[in-house]
Motif scaffolding. Structure first.
Motif, PDB file in Angstrom:
ATOM      1  N   SER A  82       0.834  -1.199   0.000  1.00 26.93           N
ATOM      2  CA  SER A  82       0.000   0.000   0.000  1.00 26.93           C
ATOM      3  C   SER A  82       0.870   1.250   0.000  1.00 26.93           C
TER       4      SER A  82
ATOM      5  N   GLU B  93       1.122   4.541   2.190  1.00 25.87           N
ATOM      6  CA  GLU B  93       0.698   5.185   3.423  1.00 25.87           C
ATOM      7  C   GLU B  93       0.985   6.682   3.334  1.00 25.87           C
TER       8      GLU B  93
ATOM      9  N   ASP C 174      -3.989   4.836   4.816  1.00 30.39           N
ATOM     10  CA  ASP C 174      -3.399   3.711   4.084  1.00 30.39           C
ATOM     11  C   ASP C 174      -4.221   3.448   2.818  1.00 30.39           C
ATOM     12  N   SER C 175      -3.627   3.707   1.675  1.00 31.46           N
ATOM     13  CA  SER C 175      -4.316   3.549   0.393  1.00 31.46           C
ATOM     14  C   SER C 175      -3.871   2.250  -0.278  1.00 31.46           C
TER      15      SER C 175
ATOM     16  N   SER D 179      -4.523  -0.887  -3.336  1.00 30.81           N
ATOM     17  CA  SER D 179      -5.046  -1.125  -4.679  1.00 30.81           C
ATOM     18  C   SER D 179      -5.995  -2.321  -4.670  1.00 30.81           C
TER      19      SER D 179
ATOM     20  N   ASP E   9      -9.520  -2.737   1.667  1.00 29.79           N
ATOM     21  CA  ASP E   9      -9.863  -1.360   1.322  1.00 29.79           C
ATOM     22  C   ASP E   9      -8.973  -0.405   2.113  1.00 29.79           C
ATOM     23  N   SER E  10      -9.022   0.858   1.746  1.00 33.85           N
ATOM     24  CA  SER E  10      -8.219   1.865   2.447  1.00 33.85           C
ATOM     25  C   SER E  10      -8.688   1.998   3.887  1.00 33.85           C
TER      26      SER E  10
END
Length: 414
Positions: A307, A309, A335-336, A338, A362-363
């Motif tokens: 991810s 961050e 926290d993104s 994909s 998920d984020s």
């Protein structure tokens, strides 16, 4: 204290009261007009100070002086404060406390003013929390406040009294002070300093510009790379069984680019930062399903978790000497992830049975707390603890927890 981290924080803040900020050459003049050459602790005050620490010699003991007892304070080539009797308007700019009158509410006070420009026309500043006022004095005339006031005009909404512009035009005119120029001047240090420099220069008078030597905030750009130990667990309540999948701890890596702004006040001890950080770790585990039945079997679960961050935080430094400092920081972390980040379940070796679930991550958000050391303003090492977050939060009746502990090394480019 039972919590070792609280003990550490207490120790750091106790130490910080003795942490190194330079004592610099200067003097003060007391209320009896006695001048005393001393070494003054320069913490580059954000607000007008109410007391200072000083030494009479480099090896002497630090002493505290209440600034109600002085008429003048100078750190050579850095800063100058003078005590003046002046009328000051302390009207609030906060809406709930805002005046309904456009007129300043002057009260005569003895106040300590910071000298910004010292010349034929002298510019002063007074700062107290959210209150910022500017004063001026021309030749041997009385000192006056440059008037600026926000007020609530009700039917016209919030309004401003910009009387200071008329004061500049009437009392400090020069060839370049046209109505157009003054109209564009804002009530801030930069604009007013420029005007007073231009006014004194038009008279061909020498000035001392104390703002030239003010320390500016520093912007730092650092590369950060680290190793992190992560944990991950999933609790599945969909069938009312409360099955918990506990992944084995695993070590991954992170790579980030940190942008930090160090504030000039209080000796550069406070900063804010933003760091986008890539992190990646592979976790796996095994659990028994249908335990105690004829079809008891094992199920494997795994995830390749990566991810970006986004860290937004603040930092506080504790100086050891000119080249070394400790720091603590706290951050909010977004926290993104994909779409290819999943938790996957597969049958084990016993029987070809299993849930076969795949949970889409998920984020999510959490917090981070770090403790580190920086050398020569270039090299750093930091322990960073991240609280648990729940990347499976949007899946009904499924809850996950993942947290980490990292060792991060940094190099400051500038």
């Amino acid at each position: 204290m039972k919590n070792p981290f609280l003990v550490l924080l207490f120790s750091l803040f106790f130490f910080n009261s003795f942490a190194q900020i330079k004592f610099e050459k200067g003097y003060f003049i007391n209320i009896n007009n006695e001048k005393k050459e001393v070494l003054i602790k320069n913490i580059e005050w954000k607000n007008t100070p109410d007391k200072i620490q000083y030494k009479t010699s480099i090896d002497g003991d630090s002493q505290t002086l209440d600034l109600t007892e002085i008429n003048e304070l100078v750190i050579y080539d850095k800063v100058k404060f003078v005590r003046k009797e002046a009328e000051i308007d302390r009207s609030s700019s906060e809406l709930k406390n805002m005046s309904t009158s456009r007129l300043p509410d002057f009260k005569l006070e003895s106040i300590l003013l910071k000298v910004l420009i010292d010349g034929e026309a002298t510019l002063y500043a007074y700062t107290d929390a959210n209150l910022r006022r500017y004063f001026f004095k021309k030749n041997n005339q009385d000192i006056k406040q440059l008037v600026y006031k926000k007020y609530n005009a009700f039917d016209r909404g919030l309004s401003e009294n910009n009387q200071f512009k008329q004061q500049l035009l009437n009392e400090l005119p020069f060839s370049g002070s046209t109505v157009g120029v003054i109209t564009n001047i804002e009530y801030n240090q930069s604009d007013l300093v420029s005007y007073f420099i231009d006014f004194n220069n038009s008279l061909d008078k020498d000035i001392i510009n104390y703002t030239e030597n003010e320390t500016k905030g520093d912007f730092n750009l650092s590369i950060k790379a680290g190793l992190r130990t992560s944990n991950f667990s999933v609790e599945d309540q969909r069938q009312g069984q409360g099955q918990v999948s506990q992944f084995d701890s695993a070590t991954g890596f992170s790579l980030g680019l940190e942008m930090e702004y160090v504030f000039k006040f209080n000796g550069g001890k406070w900063s804010v930062f933003f760091e986008p950080r890539y992190q990646s770790v592979s976790l796996e585990g095994e659990r028994i399903i249908f335990a105690g039945t004829s079809i008891e079997s094992t199920e494997n679960f795994m995830t390749d978790y990566s991810s970006i961050e986004l860290n937004f935080g603040f930092r506080h430094y504790f100086f050891l000497n000119e080249n070394s400092k400790l720091y603590v920081n706290g951050a909010f972390v977004f926290d993104s992830v994909s779409s290819d980040n999943v938790v996957k379940y597969e049958p084990g070796d016993s029987f070809q049975m299993g849930s076969g679930d795949t949970f889409q991550m998920d984020s999510s958000v959490n917090f981070a707390l770090g403790f580190g050391y920086k050398f020569d303003n270039k090299y750093s090492a930091e322990f960073l603890f991240q609280t648990n977050r729940n990347p499976l939060e949007k899946i009904t009746a499924v809850e996950s927890k993942t947290g980490s502990l990292s060792l991060i090394f940094g190099y400051t480019i500038f």
